[in-house]
Design an enzyme around this catalytic site. Structure first.
Site, PDB file in Angstrom:
ATOM      1  N   SER A  63       1.352   6.530   2.674  1.00  0.00           N
ATOM      2  CA  SER A  63       2.085   7.524   3.477  1.00  0.00           C
ATOM      3  C   SER A  63       3.352   7.995   2.764  1.00  0.00           C
ATOM      4  O   SER A  63       3.949   7.258   1.983  1.00  0.00           O
ATOM      5  CB  SER A  63       2.494   6.922   4.820  1.00  0.00           C
TER       6      SER A  63
ATOM      7  N   SER B 222      -3.747   7.426  13.080  1.00  0.00           N
ATOM      8  CA  SER B 222      -3.287   7.469  14.476  1.00  0.00           C
ATOM      9  C   SER B 222      -4.459   7.630  15.434  1.00  0.00           C
ATOM     10  O   SER B 222      -5.581   7.962  15.038  1.00  0.00           O
ATOM     11  CB  SER B 222      -2.322   8.641  14.662  1.00  0.00           C
TER      12      SER B 222
ATOM     13  N   SER C 270       4.215  -1.514   4.030  1.00  0.00           N
ATOM     14  CA  SER C 270       4.395  -2.866   4.557  1.00  0.00           C
ATOM     15  C   SER C 270       4.768  -3.825   3.443  1.00  0.00           C
ATOM     16  O   SER C 270       4.091  -3.885   2.416  1.00  0.00           O
ATOM     17  CB  SER C 270       3.100  -3.364   5.200  1.00  0.00           C
TER      18      SER C 270
ATOM     19  N   GLN D 154       0.837  -1.199   0.000  1.00  0.00           N
ATOM     20  CA  GLN D 154       0.000   0.000   0.000  1.00  0.00           C
ATOM     21  C   GLN D 154       0.873   1.250   0.000  1.00  0.00           C
ATOM     22  O   GLN D 154       1.523   1.536   1.007  1.00  0.00           O
ATOM     23  CB  GLN D 154      -0.886  -0.023   1.254  1.00  0.00           C
ATOM     24  N   GLY D 155       0.914   1.967  -1.116  1.00  0.00           N
ATOM     25  CA  GLY D 155       1.744   3.172  -1.206  1.00  0.00           C
ATOM     26  C   GLY D 155       0.952   4.422  -0.888  1.00  0.00           C
ATOM     27  O   GLY D 155       0.532   5.142  -1.801  1.00  0.00           O
TER      28      GLY D 155
ATOM     29  N   GLU E 280      -9.404  -1.245   5.785  1.00  0.00           N
ATOM     30  CA  GLU E 280      -8.204  -1.498   6.573  1.00  0.00           C
ATOM     31  C   GLU E 280      -8.530  -1.426   8.060  1.00  0.00           C
ATOM     32  O   GLU E 280      -8.161  -2.301   8.832  1.00  0.00           O
ATOM     33  CB  GLU E 280      -7.107  -0.483   6.235  1.00  0.00           C
TER      34      GLU E 280
ATOM     35  N   GLU F  21      -5.053   9.960  17.415  1.00  0.00           N
ATOM     36  CA  GLU F  21      -5.581  11.317  17.359  1.00  0.00           C
ATOM     37  C   GLU F  21      -6.466  11.520  16.132  1.00  0.00           C
ATOM     38  O   GLU F  21      -7.521  12.159  16.214  1.00  0.00           O
ATOM     39  CB  GLU F  21      -4.414  12.321  17.356  1.00  0.00           C
TER      40      GLU F  21
END
Lengths: 384, 388
Positions: B130, B370, B162, B127-128, B244, B372
């Site tokens: 970030s 995240s 990953s 998965q590209g 996901e 947050e």
């Protein structure tokens, strides 16, 4: 929200509507005077006529078998109503009588006792409640109220406090010690004690939530042999089973309380303007609200799982009851605190509802065992 | 066929075909390690049998390599597989994330080109998303994708990818318009064998090299590899992130109770309780929250099945990450000095595993959005709180 069948969904809708019309928050506010505490006088903490309305809708007989005038409609159904009542802190003996006392007779009553008492409970004409605690802390194995054989029957001496809805109850289910020492689970016996028994005195406790539970004193209260509920000396497992239903019931009330406290606070976050902005747009408050929402999800799941387990007759009711009571207590504690905090100054005033939620939350948190009692119990049950 | 008949059929087929040597082996070993997967004859046999049956992706249509089964039947297969200590050899980023996304947004040509290879687990995906400058603020990604007429030209860098060093293909978010933020992103499928791609593993605090940096240097990508509309990639990405998050929070729910471990390492008091009362109290608290979390997963699943609102994924993920992270800390506290080993025979394999697991657990509140960011999402979607 649990997946409801059609009848349960109708029941819930009916409860939402009735509570809105007949039991808004102003009803519990009516129990308070203007000084922030309960009104003095001889009020019993609830209104019997309003309870009769609930009975007329069949709510008081939901867990009573049909043969005794009930609907046998299950604990999840009754829990839905208790939750709705919790939203407006509705003062009513529904939990004490239709949930707890009805359960006690279902679980431990002889055929004759059930026939004598369950129809009245189902009709709402008889209000029962459990009298278990005596000291500062919930500790059912440490019961000291003494019951001794006397002629063909029994004699009770001692005291009970606090007894929920005890000022208006007609029947007490009293946990007494017939053998052993405080701390022994052996030697506990349950008795059905009419409120008008000679030698039984009751006094109002002026509690922060204005619900005035009772302090009962027993002086040579004489009872017949058929006053014994369940087995002599071996009443502890029955008491625990009744208490587990009571704990699950209070957890459902706390779920409703916490849900409404959260909804009211969320509305405030969406309308209150400071620094030229709606305060709910501030990330610090958004994250606090998101975390409370998460706690509410855990609470709802635990409460509904416990109610489901009662209906399914699962063997792990004790664990689920302690899980539900501990988590519901913690969540109501957190959210009632945040309700005051996020409302700021207005939340500290008696005029605002936040204080009413805070006061009832603290009482219900302790009722039938607080979070630490139930974490300890859950830990023991799971080998910790 | 009713569900009960199907259960019996699934049970007997799985019992006959699942290689006994793989019983209770974690499928993750083969998922994350292409070399281990290729080297294991049992795994290859199992993968082939499940591919032929279409049961790796049971709900997909047969033309895409699935078996055209219902959700209920897929659930039965999962339950029967778990009952014999088996695992799904097809499960991958392809089946959990890209596949469901392509089924919704891909054209028929893209589905036929990719889904059957995902269904046989012969094409591994990474998965590209970030980038060094686009973590929580994913939409600020800068990897450039320029229309060269007969192909796209991609330049830029991805990170936290990953398994990129073992992947055959990459689904990537690329910038096709620099004048708009979310509205300038496209969803592109890139062959990792294309010239100009380099994947470098990153060493994490746990010693893991699962994540990679991926560099794209004048990489040519065929025009037909763009999914959906040009500049329409953001909504596809959001949908994929939902897949996901739900796979992250719902799958990793099984844990072993810590009580026996604590009795062993900490000891028991006269009443048979864990000897350290403070540690015990915190363990109980954590275990109860986990029990309530499990009840919540079951409730959400039940409600979603009955058409209820499905906006709890972010809430669920945050509950899960905080509960499991605290649990990882408790394991180390229980093991004491024995829980601090990095390597060597002076620590048991379980002890070494625990210290690595603690370090690894810190990622739970970072990846997949995240803690947050999840709270932002809950505040907006579930609670309706306003933007600034």
């Amino acid at each position: 929200m649990a997946v409801l069948n059609e009848e349960q969904a109708m029941l819930k809708d009916m409860a939402v509507e009735w509570v809105r019309d007949r039991m808004p928050i102003s009803v519990v506010r009516g129990l308070y005077d203007h000084g922030g505490g309960g009104k003095p006088g001889d009020g019993v903490g609830f209104d019997r006529d309003t309870y009769a309305e609930m009975a007329a809708m069949g709510w008081t007989g939901i867990v009573v078998p049909e043969t005794f005038g009930g609907a046998d409609f299950g604990y999840l159904s009754l829990g839905l109503i208790v939750e709705e009542l919790g939203r407006t802190l509705a003062p009513s003996p529904l939990l004490s009588s239709a949930f707890v006392a009805a359960s006690a007779l279902r679980l431990g009553g002889s055929a004759a006792q059930q026939e004598r008492l369950l129809p009245g409970i189902a009709a709402g004409s008889l209000i029962g409640t459990l009298a278990v605690d005596e000291g500062a802390h919930h500790a059912p194995a440490r019961i000291t109220l003494a019951a001794a054989r006397s002629g063909a029957g029994w004699r009770l001496d001692g005291m009970k406090r606090p007894v929920q809805d005890g000022m208006g109850a007609d029947l007490f289910i009293v946990a007494a010690r017939t053998a052993g020492a405080p701390g022994d689970t052996h030697g506990i016996t349950l008795f059905l004690v009419p409120a008008d028994s000679a030698g039984l005195d009751r006094r109002r406790l002026d509690q922060i939530d204005a619900r005035c539970p009772a302090l009962l004193t027993f002086e040579a209260v004489a009872l017949d042999e058929d006053a014994v509920l369940g087995m002599v000396d071996e009443g502890y497992p029955l008491l625990e089973a009744i208490l587990d239903r009571a704990r699950i019931g209070v957890a459902a009330e706390l779920l409703g309380l916490a849900t409404q406290a959260f909804d009211t606070t969320l509305d405030y976050l969406k309308t209150r303007v400071q620094f030229g902005q709606i305060i709910g747009s501030f990330q610090a408050l958004q994250h606090r609200a998101s975390e409370m929402f998460g706690e509410l999800q855990l609470t709802r799941s635990a409460v509904e799982a416990a109610l489901d387990a009662l209906d399914a007759g699962d063997a792990n009711v004790a664990q689920l009851a302690s899980l539900a009571k501990a988590i519901a207590g913690e969540t109501a504690h957190l959210i009632s605190n945040q309700m005051v905090q996020l409302h700021g100054g207005i939340g500290m005033t008696h005029e605002h509802d936040a204080g009413l939620y805070l006061k009832r939350a603290r009482v219900a948190e302790q009722c039938y065992g607080g979070a630490s009692f139930h974490r300890e119990r859950w830990g023991r049950l799971n080998g910790y | 066929m009713d569900d009960q008949d199907f259960r019996l059929e699934a049970r007997s087929w799985l019992r006959e075909n699942f290689p006994p040597a793989l019983t209770n082996v974690s499928g993750l070993i083969f998922q994350g390690n292409a070399h281990a997967a290729a080297a294991s004859a049992d795994f290859q046999l199992w993968r082939q049998r499940m591919t032929d049956k279409g049961w790796g992706v049971p709900t997909w249509a047969p033309r895409y390599g699935g078996a055209g089964l219902s959700e209920a039947q897929a659930k039965i297969i999962g339950e029967e597989l778990a009952a014999i200590g088996g695992f799904n050899p097809i499960r991958s980023y392809g089946t959990m994330m890209l596949g469901p996304t392509l089924l919704e947004y891909g054209n028929e040509e893209q589905k036929l080109e990719h889904l059957p290879w995902i269904a046989s687990h012969e094409r591994r995906w990474c998965q590209g998303f970030s980038e060094p400058g686009a973590g929580s603020d994913l939409a600020s990604l800068q990897t450039k994708c320029v229309d060269m007429g007969d192909h796209w030209l991609v330049n830029g860098q991805k990170i936290w990818t990953s398994g990129a060093d073992q992947a055959d293909w990459c689904f990537a978010l690329v910038r096709t318009d620099t004048s708009r933020k979310q509205g300038g992103i496209s969803f592109l499928l890139i062959d990792m064998k294309s010239p100009g791609i380099e994947a470098r593993p990153i060493v994490l605090i746990s010693g893991s090299t699962h994540f990679c940096e991926v560099f794209f240097n004048d990489v040519k990508v065929p025009k037909g590899n763009l999914v959906g509309e040009v500049n329409g990639g953001w909504s596809i990405a959001k949908r994929l992130l939902q897949f996901e998050r739900s796979s992250l929070s719902e799958v990793k729910t099984d844990i072993t109770p810590l009580a026996p471990l604590a009795h062993r390492y900490v000891g028991s008091d006269a009443e048979g309780r864990i000897a350290d009362p403070d540690l015990r109290a915190r363990m109980v608290h954590n275990a109860m929250r986990h029990a309530a979390y499990m009840a919540t997963v079951r409730r959400f699943t039940q409600e979603a099945k009955n058409g209820g609102p499905n906006n709890g994924v972010s809430t669920l993920k945050n509950l899960w990450s905080t509960i499991i992270q605290r649990r990882s800390e408790l394991v180390i506290e229980i093991l004491g000095a024995h829980g601090l080993g990095w390597a060597g025979e002076d620590y048991s394999p379980d002890e070494r595993e625990a210290s690595r697991a603690l370090l690894h657990s810190k990622a739970f509140s970072i990846y997949g959005g995240s803690y947050e960011v999840q709270n932002n999402i809950t505040a907006k979607r579930s609670l309706g709180l306003p933007d600034r």
